[in-house]
Design an enzyme around this catalytic site. Structure first.
Site, mmCIF file in Angstrom:
data_model
loop_
_atom_site.group_PDB
_atom_site.id
_atom_site.type_symbol
_atom_site.label_atom_id
_atom_site.label_comp_id
_atom_site.label_asym_id
_atom_site.label_seq_id
_atom_site.Cartn_x
_atom_site.Cartn_y
_atom_site.Cartn_z
ATOM 1 C CG ASP A 54 -1.923 -1.117 1.217
ATOM 2 O OD1 ASP A 54 -2.429 -1.433 0.126
ATOM 3 O OD2 ASP A 54 -2.215 -1.685 2.288
ATOM 4 C CE1 TYR A 112 4.229 -6.675 3.581
ATOM 5 C CE2 TYR A 112 3.543 -8.972 3.732
ATOM 6 C CZ TYR A 112 3.580 -7.767 3.050
ATOM 7 O OH TYR A 112 2.962 -7.661 1.822
#
Length: 258
Positions: A54, A112
């Site tokens: 994003d 992540y």
């Protein structure tokens, strides 16, 4: 034309991008790489990413697959891209892959990382671009305890944006690792899974920090793993603290380097 499939390992600072995915009116990572490939090859070259990060999210190990004429070796296209790409994108590695390789569909797991700054220096311009500065004390024992519940296979409807998964998707993910590490002036969260839902890591971090700061009781994560929606989940952690660190692929998809 005789082509081959290549994997690019892409690093980028997400601060000036509207995410990974190509968009008509805004600057994106995919858009920059594709336009640079057109300058190099004279042709439109689609780039498939392993994940659609994003706006504001960074990467040090994003996977991207392309098909090019064989005259463009993995090392040659890496050099050419790095000579022309803007300074907030860098191709760290390039590999020749089996013909049917796809950066997204061939991936077996992703990792992540998220950084939470806890000292005053976290507000420095050299850190705040990559960390979420949290001004109040965090109970590390609560972070570790809550995160341990994530390991294994669970339904993550409470930690995903409603109606962004395909119809009929069970929202189930297998978490291989979820751990917090204390460093001087910051906490670091690392999570690895076979798949991630939209905003999943940021929902998790926002909720975990709420528990760690005493705004929510211990046991919140376990309860939310059985929730049918995200209506009782904490607000999203800011995107700037999140980095896609690695995408995992089976070793037999890599071809020997020529």
């Amino acid at each position: 034309m005789d082509t081959h499939t290549l994997l690019l390992i892409v690093q980028y600072d997400g601060g000036r991008f509207s995410g990974w995915q190509r968009q008509a009116e805004t600057r994106t990572v995919q858009g920059e790489i594709e336009s640079t490939l057109t300058r190099i090859t004279g042709e439109a070259v689609p780039v498939a990413g392993a994940g659609r990060t994003d706006t504001g999210v960074h990467a040090i190990g994003q996977g991207a697959s392309i098909k090019l004429p064989k005259r463009w070796t993995a090392s040659a296209i890496r050099r050419a891209l790095n000579a022309l790409l803007p300074d907030d994108i860098w191709i760290a590695e390039s590999h020749e892959m089996v013909p049917n390789f796809h950066a997204r569909f061939s991936a077996t797991a992703r990792r992540y990382g998220y950084l939470v700054g806890t000292d005053e220096a976290a507000k420095s311009p050299f850190r705040r671009r990559y960390e979420w500065s949290v001004p109040y004390p965090i109970n590390g024992e609560a972070l570790v305890e809550e995160s341990a519940v994530l390991l294994g296979e669970h339904t993550f409807r409470a930690f995903a944006v409603i109606r962004t998964a395909p119809i009929g998707d069970d929202h189930r993910c297998i978490i291989r690792e979820a751990r917090w590490t204390r460093h001087e002036g910051r906490w670091e969260f690392e999570i690895e899974a076979n798949r991630f839902l939209h905003h999943m890591v940021r929902f998790l971090v926002g909720t975990l920090i709420d528990v760690g700061q005493g705004r929510r009781p211990r046991g919140t994560i376990a309860r939310l793993l059985t929730a049918p929606d995200n209506l009782d989940t904490s607000s999203l952690a800011p995107s700037r603290g999140l980095t896609l660190r690695r995408v995992f692929y089976p070793s037999d998809l890599y071809l020997p380097q020529s």
